[in-house]
Write a protein that holds these residues in place. Sequence first.
Motif, short mmCIF file in Angstrom:
data_model
loop_
_atom_site.label_atom_id
_atom_site.label_comp_id
_atom_site.label_asym_id
_atom_site.label_seq_id
_atom_site.Cartn_x
_atom_site.Cartn_y
_atom_site.Cartn_z
N ALA A 99 0.83 -1.20 0.00
CA ALA A 99 0.00 0.00 0.00
C ALA A 99 0.86 1.24 0.00
O ALA A 99 1.91 1.28 0.64
CB ALA A 99 -0.91 0.00 1.23
N VAL A 119 0.35 5.04 1.11
CA VAL A 119 -0.64 5.83 1.84
C VAL A 119 -0.20 7.28 1.96
O VAL A 119 0.95 7.55 2.27
CB VAL A 119 -0.83 5.27 3.26
N LEU A 130 -5.85 4.78 6.28
CA LEU A 130 -4.99 3.80 6.95
C LEU A 130 -5.77 2.58 7.43
O LEU A 130 -5.25 1.47 7.42
CB LEU A 130 -4.29 4.46 8.14
N VAL A 134 -6.18 0.20 4.69
CA VAL A 134 -4.88 -0.36 4.33
C VAL A 134 -4.50 -1.48 5.28
O VAL A 134 -3.96 -2.52 4.89
CB VAL A 134 -3.83 0.77 4.36
N ARG A 135 -4.79 -1.27 6.53
CA ARG A 135 -4.41 -2.28 7.53
C ARG A 135 -5.03 -3.62 7.23
O ARG A 135 -4.43 -4.66 7.44
CB ARG A 135 -4.86 -1.80 8.90
N ALA A 183 -3.17 -4.72 3.27
CA ALA A 183 -1.81 -4.75 2.73
C ALA A 183 -0.84 -5.59 3.56
O ALA A 183 -1.01 -5.74 4.77
CB ALA A 183 -1.28 -3.32 2.63
N VAL A 188 3.51 -1.46 3.87
CA VAL A 188 2.99 -0.10 3.69
C VAL A 188 4.12 0.88 3.43
O VAL A 188 5.18 0.79 4.06
CB VAL A 188 2.22 0.34 4.96
N ASP A 208 8.30 3.28 5.94
CA ASP A 208 7.85 2.08 5.25
C ASP A 208 8.13 0.85 6.12
O ASP A 208 8.96 0.89 7.02
CB ASP A 208 8.57 1.92 3.90
N THR A 261 3.04 -4.10 7.49
CA THR A 261 1.85 -3.42 8.00
C THR A 261 1.78 -3.42 9.52
O THR A 261 1.60 -2.38 10.16
CB THR A 261 0.58 -4.09 7.45
N THR A 267 3.45 9.85 10.08
CA THR A 267 2.66 8.63 10.19
C THR A 267 1.78 8.68 11.42
O THR A 267 0.61 8.29 11.38
CB THR A 267 3.59 7.40 10.27
#
Lengths: 342, 277, 288
Positions: free
Chosen positions: C37, C39, C216, C219-220, C223, C226, C237, C240, C252
């Motif tokens: 992902a 983000v 987010l 995404v959690r 993915a 991340v 990065d 996850t 973040t």
Amino acid sequence: MSQLFGILVRRIGISVVVLIGVSMLIFAIARIIPGDPARIALGPNATAEQIAKLRGEMHLDENIVIQYGFFIKDLVSGDLGTSLYTNRPVTLDIAQFLPATLELVFLAGIIMVGLGLPLGILAARFRNKWPDHLVRALALLTVSAPSFVWAVILMLLFAYYLPLFPIAGRLSDIYDIERVTGFLTVDTLIAGNFAAFFDVWHHLILPAVALALSGIGQAARLTRANMVETYEKPYIEMAQAYGFFPHRIARLYAFKPSLIPSLTIIGLDFAAMLGNAFLVEAVFAWPGLSRYGVNVILRKDLNAIMGTVLIIALTFLIVNIIVDLFIAVLNPRIRHSTRVQS
Amino acid sequence: MIGVLRIIVRNPMSLLGLILVGLVVLSALLAPWLAPYPDHNGAVVDFLNNNRAPSWNNLMGTDLVGRDILSRILYGYQISLVLGVIVLAIATPIGTVFGLIAGYRGGWIEVVLMRIVDIFLSIPPLVLAIAMMGVLEPTLTNAMLAVTLMWWPWYARLVYSIARGEREEGYVVAAEVIGASTWHIIFREILPNCLPAIVTKMTLDMGFVIIIASSLSFLGLGVQPPTPDLGSMVAEGARYLPDSWWLTVFPGLSILVAVFGFNLLGDGLREALEVKS
Amino acid sequence: MSLLSIHDLSLSFRGVHGTTEVLHGISLDIAPGEKVALVGESGSGKSVTARIVLGLLQELPSARIQGEVRFEGQDMSGLSRKQLAANRGTEISMIFQDPTSSLNPTFIIERQFAEVIRRRNPSATREDCIRIAAQALADTAIPDVERVLASYPFQLSGGMNQRVMIAMALVNKPKLLIADEPGTALDVTVQAQTLQLMRQLTDDHQAAVFFISHNLGVVREFADRVYVIYRGRIVEDGPTEAIFADPRHAYTRALMNAVPRITGTGLPDIPERSDSFEAPQISHGSAS
């Protein structure tokens, strides 16, 4: 298919209403003018008796609503009255002059769409590069002068200085063609005279181009604007994401949706051309409805004015109906108005 | 305002339009001072000098009765602009109010008003104008009347489509909730959103009005001689093509230049206002 | 070998008012079958990154691209337009934010599928296309496949169109699926279903997914790894779970605090700009 029929019926209904409205409007305007149509028609030497008689015949002394009633009654039986200018039934005048104007306007319409649309597509395809700028500048220029200016310029350039085309008229005098339909393009074929056939087209081209010129500009600008707007749409990006070739995207994905808004305006432009035909016919001495129209207007020939305006409005409405049907065919959203839930 | 002006000046095409329009307006305003032969806008004849090709005396030649064409063109611009301004000054408010009411109120008002608009719109503009001029005396006033009569529906249609869209917008609903009157909503809330489109259309329309007016007078239905009008000048000279080409070419080109200018400016305005919004 | 490898990618646009820099040298990798992902908020540069991978952005004359993008080991900058286009729709495909407006409004679904299928197989017959399309649609748990195939996009709901789009994207068995904010235009429950479907299908097809989002929470769920992007730079990065357990970069953390707890949709409202957002990249290392 039935939806198309429904649309057709509805549009015809609206058109009839509009035509009635138009006729009432012009009727009212024409009757309210100062001046006595009968006196004008009969000239300065008319006696009071003659005038009174003509006024009686024309129902001029009656209530305006009754006058309108007479008008409708005659109209329904196909009688548009007699022209005071030509002393013939107006229907006969229209039958003689209308085909000339229609030929001119239809050819101009074909030129307008045939040149305007591709130019607009070209400009959109190469947007913001030089073909685009060129097309847009030229299009704007053509829209910026009335048709008679272009008619004069074209005539000077291509009929005088470069004698490529004839100066005036529909047909060279050496040909004598029998008028069957009134449409010379057709009549020459019926008569089997191919030299005359080409001669007719030779005469048609310059006035048709003069008439179409501003329409071409309009159509090009409009098509370009619509296509550019379509190009911004998400489904174009998706098509690109799938790697379809630009030509394919232009043809299948961009063109059809952008055509629809263009068509509406093109229909209106056609109407503008009907009006502009007047101007071009004057310059090229074209024996069409316009010269007739202007003359009867100057002579306050009420019946002829009504007839001419009605016919023009009718033509315009018919063209609009055809355009609307075209749009319905192209745009599935109009045909299927129900939404399906999942 | 300044922002819009700046955008227009940056773009070469709209800048050209601005310049052309400026020239035309200046010519019209200052005609009595700019024209080499100021009295030629009236009934002056000078048969010794008639039908002359362009020369240093007469930069655009003389017409059939000896009047200087350049001077007459400058005065012709006066007529054209006056016509345009008055037509727009009348047609725009009428059409706008029509459109606002129809677009906002909806219901049967909308249907009736827009049907009326449709009737006017269904007739090709020039045809209606010609028909009207035919039954009225061909004077400048009547020409203005005819053109105005067929012009307002376009504004009605334009404003109607905007108002109809805006009707559901948040700020309109909010005003309704507060209890603002219809007139308040129409004029203080919706109208400002229509203004950019209206102003752009007016600029483009100036050019269009000039075209229609010159077309009318070309056919002999507008302004009458000896008043100088660009369209009738072309008509007079058309019979003498190609020899006395200056009789038609210069008036024709002057129409082209003026309208082109307004069109360029109008286009530039449209882009500039879109950029702003 | 990684499927997609971006190294030090920079992007700037030459405009009337000067040059705007959008990407400042980002790097990321996607292994085959991996779900990665990217983000960030709007304007961070995530969308243009996706389009560079597709090769779409390169066609803009005002775009200046530097750096390396390798797909299956091959450097994309050396490829011609045609070669770039060849991969699209076949090896790499993309799904978009608003499904209904991304489908051609004047074609029925069957026709759109046929166009896509013929990218891989130009000689596919109509029957072939219908069969393949029907299967693809059935895989997305669409009940009435025939009706959908015969419909126009505006006749179907957003969720349905989303499934159609996913089916179309996977029908040519691409190696990489790019998903640009999928489901953002749908309501929450539909979005959740869609994402679940996407996960399952891409697992089945062993396709890698490059997932672009501002959300987010979503995404959690989806993915494996991340990348967090802020103003054209990757700031953090990692796998996850590592990121979510221990977000180290200031940005973040701000992003996580801004995730709406209840609904999970809508753009996060990052309250303040902060110099700490400009801190250098923090990497949690890779999962494998």
